[in-house]
Design an enzyme around this catalytic site. Sequence first.
Site, short mmCIF file in Angstrom:
data_model
loop_
_atom_site.label_atom_id
_atom_site.label_comp_id
_atom_site.label_asym_id
_atom_site.label_seq_id
_atom_site.Cartn_x
_atom_site.Cartn_y
_atom_site.Cartn_z
N ASP A 40 -8.64 6.33 8.97
CA ASP A 40 -9.58 5.32 8.50
C ASP A 40 -9.76 4.12 9.63
OD1 ASP A 40 -11.42 4.01 6.76
OD2 ASP A 40 -9.79 2.71 6.24
N VAL A 48 -4.20 4.78 7.24
CA VAL A 48 -5.35 3.75 6.66
C VAL A 48 -4.69 2.24 6.92
CG1 VAL A 48 -6.41 5.11 4.90
CG2 VAL A 48 -4.38 3.75 4.26
N HIS A 88 -13.21 2.37 8.54
CA HIS A 88 -12.53 1.30 8.01
C HIS A 88 -12.70 1.04 6.69
CE1 HIS A 88 -9.81 -2.04 9.34
NE2 HIS A 88 -9.58 -2.03 8.17
N LEU A 89 -12.79 2.06 5.58
CA LEU A 89 -13.18 1.68 4.55
C LEU A 89 -12.19 1.38 3.54
CD1 LEU A 89 -15.96 4.67 4.02
CD2 LEU A 89 -16.54 2.10 4.53
N GLY A 90 -10.97 1.42 3.89
CA GLY A 90 -9.72 1.30 3.04
C GLY A 90 -9.97 0.16 1.92
N ALA A 91 -10.54 -1.01 2.04
CA ALA A 91 -10.70 -2.10 1.54
C ALA A 91 -11.94 -2.10 0.76
CB ALA A 91 -10.14 -3.18 2.10
N ARG A 118 -3.46 0.83 10.83
CA ARG A 118 -4.01 0.23 11.86
C ARG A 118 -4.13 1.31 13.02
NH1 ARG A 118 -6.19 -2.95 9.04
NH2 ARG A 118 -6.26 -4.90 9.25
N VAL A 156 0.83 -1.19 0.07
CA VAL A 156 0.18 -0.17 0.15
C VAL A 156 0.79 1.11 0.17
CG1 VAL A 156 -1.85 1.24 1.24
CG2 VAL A 156 -2.08 -1.01 1.12
N ASP A 163 10.98 2.54 6.04
CA ASP A 163 10.68 1.37 6.38
C ASP A 163 12.17 0.56 6.37
OD1 ASP A 163 10.04 -1.55 5.68
OD2 ASP A 163 8.51 -1.04 4.58
N GLU A 178 -12.66 -0.42 17.10
CA GLU A 178 -13.59 -0.46 16.06
C GLU A 178 -14.75 -0.75 16.39
OE1 GLU A 178 -11.65 -1.10 12.52
OE2 GLU A 178 -10.07 0.29 12.72
N1 NAD Z 1 -7.80 0.53 6.22
C1 NAD Z 1 -7.80 -0.70 5.33
O1 NAD Z 1 -8.86 -1.10 5.06
C2 NAD Z 1 -6.70 -1.23 4.86
C3 NAD Z 1 -6.42 -2.16 3.56
C4 NAD Z 1 -5.44 -2.67 3.33
C5 NAD Z 1 -4.30 -2.69 4.18
N2 NAD Z 1 -4.48 -2.02 5.55
C6 NAD Z 1 -3.26 -2.05 6.19
O2 NAD Z 1 -2.17 -1.48 5.85
C7 NAD Z 1 -0.94 -2.02 6.21
C8 NAD Z 1 -0.10 -2.13 5.15
O3 NAD Z 1 -0.70 -3.22 4.33
P1 NAD Z 1 0.26 -3.64 3.27
O4 NAD Z 1 -0.57 -4.47 2.12
O5 NAD Z 1 0.91 -2.32 2.56
O6 NAD Z 1 1.21 -4.30 3.86
P2 NAD Z 1 2.79 -4.81 3.57
O7 NAD Z 1 3.14 -6.02 4.25
O8 NAD Z 1 2.92 -5.02 1.90
O9 NAD Z 1 3.73 -3.51 3.92
C9 NAD Z 1 4.07 -3.22 5.31
C10 NAD Z 1 5.14 -2.83 5.09
O10 NAD Z 1 5.54 -2.06 6.49
C11 NAD Z 1 6.71 -2.36 6.72
N3 NAD Z 1 7.05 -2.16 8.30
C12 NAD Z 1 7.33 -2.98 9.14
N4 NAD Z 1 7.58 -2.61 10.24
C13 NAD Z 1 7.78 -1.38 10.00
C14 NAD Z 1 8.34 -0.30 11.02
N5 NAD Z 1 8.54 -0.47 12.27
N6 NAD Z 1 8.35 0.91 10.30
C15 NAD Z 1 7.95 1.24 9.05
N7 NAD Z 1 7.68 0.33 8.25
C16 NAD Z 1 7.72 -1.27 8.94
C17 NAD Z 1 7.30 -3.66 6.26
O11 NAD Z 1 8.58 -3.90 5.80
C18 NAD Z 1 6.25 -3.60 5.00
O12 NAD Z 1 7.18 -3.21 3.97
C19 NAD Z 1 -1.36 -2.99 7.23
O13 NAD Z 1 -1.47 -2.83 8.38
C20 NAD Z 1 -2.62 -3.52 6.38
O14 NAD Z 1 -3.52 -4.28 7.37
C21 NAD Z 1 -5.52 -1.28 5.75
O1 3PG Z 2 -6.08 -5.12 6.49
C1 3PG Z 2 -6.87 -5.08 5.77
O2 3PG Z 2 -6.95 -5.91 4.68
C2 3PG Z 2 -7.92 -4.03 5.56
O3 3PG Z 2 -7.95 -3.26 7.07
C3 3PG Z 2 -9.17 -4.28 5.36
O4 3PG Z 2 -10.00 -4.71 6.44
P1 3PG Z 2 -11.35 -5.16 6.14
O5 3PG Z 2 -11.49 -6.58 5.55
O6 3PG Z 2 -11.96 -5.59 7.63
O7 3PG Z 2 -12.00 -4.32 5.35
#
Ligand code: NAD
Ligand code: 3PG
Length: 600
Positions: free
Chosen positions: A312, A286, A336-339, A288, A208, A227, A317
């Site tokens: 988000d 977006v 929590h609408l990201g996805a 956690r 993301v 990162d 929650e």
């Molecule tokens: N809001 C939503 O609906 C939504 C949707 C998708 C993902 N997310 C969340 O977004 C986050 C990222 O998802 P992703 O698919 O990109 O995951 P990902 O695993 O591809 O990326 C996460 C990155 O964070 C890095 N990381 C780990 N520890 C770290 C630290 N201490 N400092 C900086 N970077 C660090 C990792 O090296 C990795 O590159 C997750 O928490 C996921 O749950 C939320």
């Molecule tokens: O980690 C994720 O994939 C997002 O936070 C999406 O969560 P959700 O499936 O509850 O929308």
Amino acid sequence: MAASASSTMLLSSKSSRASLSWKNQLASTSAFRVSGVTLPRRSLRQCPRFIVYSMDAKPTVLVAEKLGEAGLKLLKEFANVDCSYNLSPEELCTKISLCDALVVRSGTKVTREIFESSGGRLKVVGRAGVGIDNVDLAAATEHGCLVVNAPTANTVAAAEHGIALLTAMARNVAQADASVKAGKWLRNKYVGVSLVGKTLAVMGFGKVGSEVARRAKGLGMHVIAHDPYAPADRARAIGVQLVSFDEALASADFISLHMPLTPATKQILNDETFAKMKKGVRIVNVARGGVIDEEALVRALDAGIVAQAALDVFTVEPPPKDSKLIQHENVTATPHLGASTTEAQEGVAIEVAEAVVGALKGELSATAVNAPMVPAEVLLELKPFVVLAEKLGRLAVQLVAGGSGVKSVKVTYGSARAPDDLDTRLLRAMITKGMIEPISSVFINLVNADFTAKQRGLQISEERLLLDGSPESPVEFIQVQIANVESKFASAISDSGEIRVEGRVKDGVPHLTKVGSFEVDVSLEGSIILCSQVDQPGMIGKVGSVLGEENVNVSFMSVGRVAPRKQAVMAIGVDEQPSKESLKRIGEIPAIQEFVYLGL
Ligand SMILES: NC(=O)c1ccc[n+]([C@@H]2O[C@H](COP(=O)([O-])OP(=O)(O)OC[C@H]3O[C@@H](n4cnc5c(N)ncnc54)[C@H](O)[C@@H]3O)[C@@H](O)[C@H]2O)c1
Ligand SMILES: O=C(O)[C@H](O)COP(=O)(O)O
């Protein structure tokens, strides 16, 4: 050896399935699916004991949160699907004992109690999304339950939502919208800030984060990222510079959070770190909620350190209605609408359903969160050695004299392959399985093998012996040695003082080729009797006739000796288990010094 074209194993059939015992299936069905391949019944006795579903008895999948139709369709083609949403934790614990798989999003806490309540039946948890912080991974692993997620299908949706929050926050879209709807027209109050030329710090440069960075570059922003685990060249490729945590905080006009919630990232934004930020910084989250200390964020907003936040995700929650953070006029919040786009939800549903079905079929998943991934072609090649490994473990542990606790096991793989060309995790897991299952009620699979070994104080060290010759076969031999124990069959103790068994695969069939310091050659099918004696004529006949009298079929016999007429070990493969009386009679044959019966 039963071969599967796809990747396999993982799920042990020793788990209790309330409605379906795999042995019953064996008795009543003529064909089975193992690892996605239909096998005739006879193949099964040669298969490692993985989960096996007869084609007319489907597993049950509990879908505990709304899942896209395409994913549900895939699940229904393979399983009985129970869609029960909004279950209380108690209801979930009750239902779970009847389920082989559970599918959730982020709204369901998959706790230790759930794994305990499943009674061993729950084999897969599918997380329809990325974050697995709502699943107790340690408990899943301890219970041998695979956790799979859908790591890619909602990436773009989350990145787009991050950008939506970033732009909406900068231009006060949400606040202005609310005021217009309240009949106001406050053009001076909602003057925003521009994005172009501003520095955005992307914290967490994963899937993301990098998509957000790419889009922010398109908006004319200067993008930096922090990162600790991201490769600098990936960042460079999209024109992003990786910087330290403190540097990111100190130079950012906007901070966008994209790291997972882990013990290391929990409340990584707190009073101390807010104090390191530029005054007037704007924050998007977006990822956690738990990565921000929300009370500290309210203080930073009140102090003007943080000018605005767009959130988000929240620690709890939904957040409490009277949350000061949510009510803060400089905070924009979404639930929590990201996805939550139509496209992402369909994609996630398909991604998770495929992983869950694959896991239920016994395939290793490419999205396994708590198990190593073994590519299909590697698995196919290793399959006969997987069987050999389990049987050697099973034999070795049965040679230990009662009361001597097994603590230290050394496994040696003789192979002509280059050291990094042999993945031994599967073999190690199967040796562990072979050693622990006969002496406990725990079932072992690739998920929990290392954990269970550690928990029982079993140290398994591995050694590679590089052999000359063609590396056609991944392994030439596997040797298992148990140190610091007594043996109930003294001849199994090697010159160096450990119990030692060694085996090879011959024509696809595992063979025992060494016991202690004695070379033998007996196929590892059925069971084995080991006798030690001084080599002399007639021994095979004497033992054979005792077994023959009881109609026990001898499949293999082999004698390993130091030299003619010197100390020898006779290995006898038997198809049926001899009675105690027959074993006693074998022990009474005058020349036999010791013997042991080993079940496989
Ligand atoms: N809001 C939503 O609906 C939504 C949707 C998708 C993902 N997310 C969340 O977004 C986050 C990222 O998802 P992703 O698919 O990109 O995951 P990902 O695993 O591809 O990326 C996460 C990155 O964070 C890095 N990381 C780990 N520890 C770290 C630290 N201490 N400092 C900086 N970077 C660090 C990792 O090296 C990795 O590159 C997750 O928490 C996921 O749950 C939320
Ligand atoms: O980690 C994720 O994939 C997002 O936070 C999406 O969560 P959700 O499936 O509850 O929308």
